[in-house]
Design a protein around this motif. Structure first.
Motif, PDB file in Angstrom:
ATOM      1  N   UNK A 120     -24.893   2.498  -1.543  1.00 56.11           N
ATOM      2  CA  UNK A 120     -25.424   1.697  -0.453  1.00 56.11           C
ATOM      3  C   UNK A 120     -25.969   2.649   0.609  1.00 56.11           C
ATOM      4  N   UNK A 121     -27.043   2.384   1.261  1.00 51.85           N
ATOM      5  CA  UNK A 121     -27.843   1.164   1.367  1.00 51.85           C
ATOM      6  C   UNK A 121     -28.970   1.041   0.351  1.00 51.85           C
ATOM      7  N   UNK A 122     -29.081   1.963  -0.588  1.00 50.21           N
ATOM      8  CA  UNK A 122     -30.135   1.869  -1.594  1.00 50.21           C
ATOM      9  C   UNK A 122     -29.866   0.721  -2.554  1.00 50.21           C
ATOM     10  N   UNK A 123     -28.607   0.566  -2.962  1.00 55.53           N
ATOM     11  CA  UNK A 123     -28.232  -0.498  -3.892  1.00 55.53           C
ATOM     12  C   UNK A 123     -26.779  -0.899  -3.669  1.00 55.53           C
ATOM     13  N   UNK A 124     -26.450  -2.112  -4.067  1.00 57.22           N
ATOM     14  CA  UNK A 124     -25.069  -2.596  -4.025  1.00 57.22           C
ATOM     15  C   UNK A 124     -24.380  -2.452  -5.384  1.00 57.22           C
ATOM     16  N   UNK A 125     -25.045  -1.779  -6.316  1.00 51.18           N
ATOM     17  CA  UNK A 125     -24.511  -1.569  -7.653  1.00 51.18           C
ATOM     18  C   UNK A 125     -23.178  -0.832  -7.578  1.00 51.18           C
ATOM     19  N   UNK A 126     -22.240  -1.257  -8.414  1.00 52.59           N
ATOM     20  CA  UNK A 126     -20.919  -0.627  -8.490  1.00 52.59           C
ATOM     21  C   UNK A 126     -20.731  -0.104  -9.910  1.00 52.59           C
ATOM     22  N   UNK A 127     -20.530   1.201 -10.010  1.00 48.29           N
ATOM     23  CA  UNK A 127     -20.283   1.828 -11.302  1.00 48.29           C
ATOM     24  C   UNK A 127     -18.910   1.427 -11.802  1.00 48.29           C
ATOM     25  N   UNK A 128     -18.843   1.010 -13.055  1.00 47.91           N
ATOM     26  CA  UNK A 128     -17.568   0.658 -13.678  1.00 47.91           C
ATOM     27  C   UNK A 128     -17.206   1.786 -14.639  1.00 47.91           C
ATOM     28  N   UNK A 129     -16.406   2.733 -14.137  1.00 45.97           N
ATOM     29  CA  UNK A 129     -16.043   3.889 -14.937  1.00 45.97           C
ATOM     30  C   UNK A 129     -15.197   3.473 -16.139  1.00 45.97           C
ATOM     31  N   UNK A 130     -15.377   4.134 -17.266  1.00 43.82           N
ATOM     32  CA  UNK A 130     -14.511   3.846 -18.410  1.00 43.82           C
ATOM     33  C   UNK A 130     -13.093   4.383 -18.197  1.00 43.82           C
ATOM     34  N   UNK A 131     -12.899   5.160 -17.131  1.00 41.17           N
ATOM     35  CA  UNK A 131     -11.611   5.793 -16.851  1.00 41.17           C
ATOM     36  C   UNK A 131     -11.077   5.288 -15.520  1.00 41.17           C
ATOM     37  N   UNK A 132      -9.790   4.992 -15.481  1.00 38.12           N
ATOM     38  CA  UNK A 132      -9.125   4.555 -14.262  1.00 38.12           C
ATOM     39  C   UNK A 132      -7.961   5.489 -13.960  1.00 38.12           C
TER      40      UNK A 132
END
Length: 192
Positions: A120-132
């Motif tokens: 943000x502020x370019x995008x509201x995209x949220x990366x969903x990592x394969x690792x937590x």
């Protein structure tokens, strides 16, 4: 990643012995991306007595909370600030912004379904990592112990770097906070 680990890593990367302002800035920078969560969750849990399942299952993901997280977790904003800090050759600002960027980079890589809009502020995209760092369905059972081992190893490094009583007390406190869940769960399940 747990906040104590962020603080330990921020201090290890940007803290400087004999430079308390730089070290304090590193600590603050490592904390700021999580500060809004602590303030909002603390208010709801302690003052409003909102149940934890509502705070972390609903409010955390609400547009209102996520709009705040977009600001204090923006790699774009922190990145611009870090570039300006380097241009100004300001060690305190470099430590502040650098520790925040390390925090955000680790969060980006270690949050599966609870990530934030880091661009943000370019995008509201949220990366969903394969690792937590915590969810066993996404290698949390591996990453959790790795985080603890890394944090404790960095505590040893910090102990050697900082000889002052106050800093050593902080290092021990952070190490214990990082270990606390392991200690609690070991005690809880020892009798079973």
């Amino acid at each position: 990643m747990n906040t104590p680990a962020h603080l330990i890593i921020g201090l290890a990367v940007f803290g400087k012995a004999g430079r308390p302002a730089v070290t304090g800035a590193a600590f603050a920078g490592a904390m700021i991306p999580d500060l809004s969560l602590y303030l909002m969750a603390g208010w709801h849990l302690r003052v409003l007595e909102t149940p934890p399942r509502v705070v972390f299952g609903e409010l955390y993901f609400s547009d209102a909370w996520q709009s705040i997280f977009r600001i204090d977790n923006s790699m774009i904003l922190w990145g611009i600030a870090l570039v300006l800090a380097f241009m100004l050759r300001a060690p305190i600002l470099i430590a502040l912004c650098g520790a925040a960027m390390v925090h955000l980079g680790l969060d980006f890589l270690l949050h599966n379904d609870d990530g934030r809009a880091h661009f943000w502020p370019i995008t509201n995209w949220i990366f969903q990592s394969p690792v937590s760092y915590w969810d066993a369905d996404h290698y949390g059972n591996i990453m959790g112990p790795v985080e603890i081992i890394l944090s404790l190893g960095l505590c040893v490094l910090l102990w050697r770097r900082f000889v002052g009583l106050w800093m050593r007390g902080l290092i021990v406190a952070l190490g214990l906070m990082e270990l606390a869940p392991v200690i609690v769960f070991t005690i809880m399940f020892a009798g079973g």
